[in-house]
Design a protein around this motif. Structure first.
Motif, PDB file in Angstrom:
ATOM      1  N   MET A   1       0.881  -1.201  -0.055  1.00  0.00           N
ATOM      2  CA  MET A   1      -0.178  -0.078   0.137  1.00  0.00           C
ATOM      3  C   MET A   1       0.981   1.262  -0.027  1.00  0.00           C
ATOM      4  SD  MET A   1      -1.254   0.019   4.109  1.00  0.00           S
ATOM      5  CE  MET A   1      -1.584  -1.881   3.998  1.00  0.00           C
ATOM      6  N   ASP A   2       0.247   2.522  -0.225  1.00  0.00           N
ATOM      7  CA  ASP A   2       1.016   3.641  -0.102  1.00  0.00           C
ATOM      8  C   ASP A   2       1.008   3.998   1.392  1.00  0.00           C
ATOM      9  OD1 ASP A   2      -1.241   5.312   0.345  1.00  0.00           O
ATOM     10  OD2 ASP A   2      -1.757   5.166  -1.746  1.00  0.00           O
ATOM     11  N   ALA A   3       1.696   5.103   1.581  1.00  0.00           N
ATOM     12  CA  ALA A   3       2.265   5.743   2.998  1.00  0.00           C
ATOM     13  C   ALA A   3       0.667   6.277   3.663  1.00  0.00           C
ATOM     14  CB  ALA A   3       3.036   6.609   2.931  1.00  0.00           C
ATOM     15  N   GLU A   4       0.006   6.985   2.828  1.00  0.00           N
ATOM     16  CA  GLU A   4      -1.236   7.550   3.301  1.00  0.00           C
ATOM     17  C   GLU A   4      -2.193   6.629   3.881  1.00  0.00           C
ATOM     18  OE1 GLU A   4      -5.008  10.275   1.363  1.00  0.00           O
ATOM     19  OE2 GLU A   4      -3.031  10.265   0.482  1.00  0.00           O
ATOM     20  N   THR A   5      -2.327   5.506   2.753  1.00  0.00           N
ATOM     21  CA  THR A   5      -3.177   4.580   3.266  1.00  0.00           C
ATOM     22  C   THR A   5      -2.950   3.632   4.655  1.00  0.00           C
ATOM     23  OG1 THR A   5      -3.963   3.854   0.891  1.00  0.00           O
ATOM     24  CG2 THR A   5      -4.437   2.225   2.589  1.00  0.00           C
ATOM     25  N   LEU A   6      -1.545   3.394   4.846  1.00  0.00           N
ATOM     26  CA  LEU A   6      -0.791   2.964   6.194  1.00  0.00           C
ATOM     27  C   LEU A   6      -1.487   4.026   6.880  1.00  0.00           C
ATOM     28  CD1 LEU A   6       0.825   0.608   7.664  1.00  0.00           C
ATOM     29  CD2 LEU A   6       2.790   2.366   7.199  1.00  0.00           C
ATOM     30  N   ARG A   7      -1.233   4.954   7.042  1.00  0.00           N
ATOM     31  CA  ARG A   7      -1.311   6.073   7.975  1.00  0.00           C
ATOM     32  C   ARG A   7      -2.930   5.926   8.675  1.00  0.00           C
ATOM     33  NH1 ARG A   7       1.626  11.383   8.542  1.00  0.00           N
ATOM     34  NH2 ARG A   7       0.570  12.403  10.654  1.00  0.00           N
ATOM     35  N   LYS A   8      -3.750   5.776   7.673  1.00  0.00           N
ATOM     36  CA  LYS A   8      -5.147   6.096   7.887  1.00  0.00           C
ATOM     37  C   LYS A   8      -5.802   4.608   8.411  1.00  0.00           C
ATOM     38  CE  LYS A   8      -6.732   9.313   4.512  1.00  0.00           C
ATOM     39  NZ  LYS A   8      -7.632   9.325   2.988  1.00  0.00           N
ATOM     40  N   VAL A   9      -5.187   3.531   8.114  1.00  0.00           N
ATOM     41  CA  VAL A   9      -5.646   2.268   8.564  1.00  0.00           C
ATOM     42  C   VAL A   9      -5.133   1.901   9.906  1.00  0.00           C
ATOM     43  CG1 VAL A   9      -5.755  -0.253   7.698  1.00  0.00           C
ATOM     44  CG2 VAL A   9      -6.192   1.483   6.157  1.00  0.00           C
ATOM     45  N   PHE A  10      -3.856   2.066   9.790  1.00  0.00           N
ATOM     46  CA  PHE A  10      -3.225   1.365  10.998  1.00  0.00           C
ATOM     47  C   PHE A  10      -2.841   2.313  12.186  1.00  0.00           C
ATOM     48  CE2 PHE A  10      -1.992  -1.934   7.924  1.00  0.00           C
ATOM     49  CZ  PHE A  10      -2.558  -3.128   8.667  1.00  0.00           C
ATOM     50  N   LEU A  11      -2.732   3.582  11.955  1.00  0.00           N
ATOM     51  CA  LEU A  11      -2.617   4.669  13.027  1.00  0.00           C
ATOM     52  C   LEU A  11      -3.807   5.193  13.615  1.00  0.00           C
ATOM     53  CD1 LEU A  11       0.804   6.341  12.198  1.00  0.00           C
ATOM     54  CD2 LEU A  11       0.533   4.420  13.637  1.00  0.00           C
ATOM     55  N   GLU A  12      -4.787   5.590  12.492  1.00  0.00           N
ATOM     56  CA  GLU A  12      -5.956   6.111  12.684  1.00  0.00           C
ATOM     57  C   GLU A  12      -7.235   5.325  12.642  1.00  0.00           C
ATOM     58  OE1 GLU A  12      -6.647   9.128   9.643  1.00  0.00           O
ATOM     59  OE2 GLU A  12      -4.579   9.889  10.157  1.00  0.00           O
ATOM     60  N   PHE A  13      -6.982   3.875  12.598  1.00  0.00           N
ATOM     61  CA  PHE A  13      -7.767   2.782  12.832  1.00  0.00           C
ATOM     62  C   PHE A  13      -9.024   3.207  11.950  1.00  0.00           C
ATOM     63  CE2 PHE A  13      -5.757   2.175  16.835  1.00  0.00           C
ATOM     64  CZ  PHE A  13      -5.371   0.926  16.814  1.00  0.00           C
ATOM     65  N   ASP A  14      -8.964   3.698  10.900  1.00  0.00           N
ATOM     66  CA  ASP A  14     -10.221   4.052   9.851  1.00  0.00           C
ATOM     67  C   ASP A  14     -10.347   2.993   9.178  1.00  0.00           C
ATOM     68  OD1 ASP A  14     -11.661   5.128   7.973  1.00  0.00           O
ATOM     69  OD2 ASP A  14     -10.524   6.897   7.646  1.00  0.00           O
ATOM     70  N   MET A  15     -11.540   2.232   9.552  1.00  0.00           N
ATOM     71  CA  MET A  15     -11.563   0.849   8.811  1.00  0.00           C
ATOM     72  C   MET A  15     -12.435   1.138   7.550  1.00  0.00           C
ATOM     73  SD  MET A  15     -10.299  -1.727  10.290  1.00  0.00           S
ATOM     74  CE  MET A  15      -8.904  -0.803  10.794  1.00  0.00           C
ATOM     75  N   ALA A  16     -13.197   2.206   7.553  1.00  0.00           N
ATOM     76  CA  ALA A  16     -13.749   2.572   6.160  1.00  0.00           C
ATOM     77  C   ALA A  16     -12.852   2.749   5.052  1.00  0.00           C
ATOM     78  CB  ALA A  16     -14.713   3.855   6.531  1.00  0.00           C
ATOM     79  N   ALA A  17     -11.687   3.300   5.419  1.00  0.00           N
ATOM     80  CA  ALA A  17     -10.604   3.909   4.839  1.00  0.00           C
ATOM     81  C   ALA A  17      -9.837   2.464   4.184  1.00  0.00           C
ATOM     82  CB  ALA A  17      -9.829   4.723   5.146  1.00  0.00           C
ATOM     83  N   ALA A  18      -9.803   1.622   5.124  1.00  0.00           N
ATOM     84  CA  ALA A  18      -9.436   0.325   4.695  1.00  0.00           C
ATOM     85  C   ALA A  18     -10.100  -0.610   3.888  1.00  0.00           C
ATOM     86  CB  ALA A  18      -9.101  -0.736   5.805  1.00  0.00           C
ATOM     87  N   MET A  19     -11.329  -0.681   3.934  1.00  0.00           N
ATOM     88  CA  MET A  19     -12.324  -1.354   2.890  1.00  0.00           C
ATOM     89  C   MET A  19     -12.349  -0.499   1.524  1.00  0.00           C
ATOM     90  SD  MET A  19     -13.462  -4.040   4.502  1.00  0.00           S
ATOM     91  CE  MET A  19     -14.576  -4.345   3.238  1.00  0.00           C
ATOM     92  N   GLN A  20     -12.183   0.928   1.521  1.00  0.00           N
ATOM     93  CA  GLN A  20     -12.362   1.451   0.428  1.00  0.00           C
ATOM     94  C   GLN A  20     -10.865   1.455  -0.316  1.00  0.00           C
ATOM     95  OE1 GLN A  20     -12.862   5.766   0.810  1.00  0.00           O
ATOM     96  NE2 GLN A  20     -13.061   5.980  -1.580  1.00  0.00           N
ATOM     97  N   ALA A  21      -9.848   1.200   0.318  1.00  0.00           N
ATOM     98  CA  ALA A  21      -8.486   1.047  -0.321  1.00  0.00           C
ATOM     99  C   ALA A  21      -8.239  -0.050  -0.823  1.00  0.00           C
ATOM    100  CB  ALA A  21      -7.475   1.170   0.934  1.00  0.00           C
ATOM    101  N   PHE A  22      -9.027  -1.202  -0.237  1.00  0.00           N
ATOM    102  CA  PHE A  22      -8.739  -2.585  -0.733  1.00  0.00           C
ATOM    103  C   PHE A  22      -9.765  -2.637  -1.800  1.00  0.00           C
ATOM    104  CE2 PHE A  22     -10.393  -7.106  -0.637  1.00  0.00           C
ATOM    105  CZ  PHE A  22      -9.084  -7.772  -0.818  1.00  0.00           C
ATOM    106  N   MET A  23     -11.133  -2.420  -1.922  1.00  0.00           N
ATOM    107  CA  MET A  23     -11.827  -2.444  -3.070  1.00  0.00           C
ATOM    108  C   MET A  23     -11.290  -1.610  -4.222  1.00  0.00           C
ATOM    109  SD  MET A  23     -14.210  -4.315  -1.961  1.00  0.00           S
ATOM    110  CE  MET A  23     -15.488  -4.940  -1.034  1.00  0.00           C
ATOM    111  N   THR A  24     -10.610  -0.694  -3.896  1.00  0.00           N
ATOM    112  CA  THR A  24     -10.302   0.387  -5.187  1.00  0.00           C
ATOM    113  C   THR A  24      -8.548  -0.205  -5.528  1.00  0.00           C
ATOM    114  OG1 THR A  24      -9.277   1.864  -3.672  1.00  0.00           O
ATOM    115  CG2 THR A  24     -11.515   2.102  -4.732  1.00  0.00           C
ATOM    116  N   GLY A  25      -8.170  -1.255  -4.886  1.00  0.00           N
ATOM    117  CA  GLY A  25      -6.849  -1.811  -5.090  1.00  0.00           C
ATOM    118  C   GLY A  25      -5.671  -1.143  -4.651  1.00  0.00           C
ATOM    119  N   LYS A  26      -5.933  -0.317  -3.651  1.00  0.00           N
ATOM    120  CA  LYS A  26      -4.821   0.573  -2.987  1.00  0.00           C
ATOM    121  C   LYS A  26      -4.114  -0.359  -2.002  1.00  0.00           C
ATOM    122  CE  LYS A  26      -5.055   5.276  -2.615  1.00  0.00           C
ATOM    123  NZ  LYS A  26      -5.654   6.487  -1.867  1.00  0.00           N
TER     124      LYS A  26
END
Length: 127
Positions: A68-93
């Motif tokens: 993944m890219d750094a922005e996605t890592l930050r949102k998913v693992f540091l901010e616990f943004d699960m909506a961002a995680a699902m969106q990133a997964f679905m869009t191939g990020k």
């Protein structure tokens, strides 16, 4: 404040993790190891989420690697943004190699308050 994913940042994360002590993790997270390959403008950085902790470099215990890219890592693992995680997964990020069941454990296991507090401190110390 160190820049995200730099050597200084990893040193700060290590210090904050040591200060945090027992993270009181549920078994699904305590036994989980996932490698991450993060791409940003300076290239690739390898790290792992191993036993609920962020560690520089790959874990020999990991059966799954996420790209993944750094922005996605930050949102998913540091901010616990699960909506961002699902969106990133679905869009191939987020691209997955290896055991997909590890991701299911990540999705369903709830982080402990101690882990949330640690990651909040990490985020506060991240430029």
């Amino acid at each position: 404040m160190p820049a995200f994913l730099t050597d200084d940042w990893f040193t700060t994360v290590e210090q904050l993790t040591a200060q945090a002590g027992d993270l009181n993790l549920p078994p699904a997270l305590a036994n989980l190891a996932i490698n991450l390959v993060v791409t940003d403008t300076s290239g690739n950085t390898e790290l792992s989420l191993d036993g609920g902790k962020i560690v520089k470099g790959s874990s020999a215990n990991a059966k799954t690697t996420l790209n993944m890219d750094a922005e996605t890592l930050r949102k998913v693992f540091l901010e616990f943004d699960m909506a961002a995680a699902m969106q990133a997964f679905m869009t191939g990020k987020i691209k997955v190699q290896g055991d997909m069941s590890q991701l299911m454990a990540l999705q369903t296991a709830k982080p402990s308050q101690e882990q949330k507090d640690l990651f909040k401190k990490v985020l506060e110390h991240t430029a």
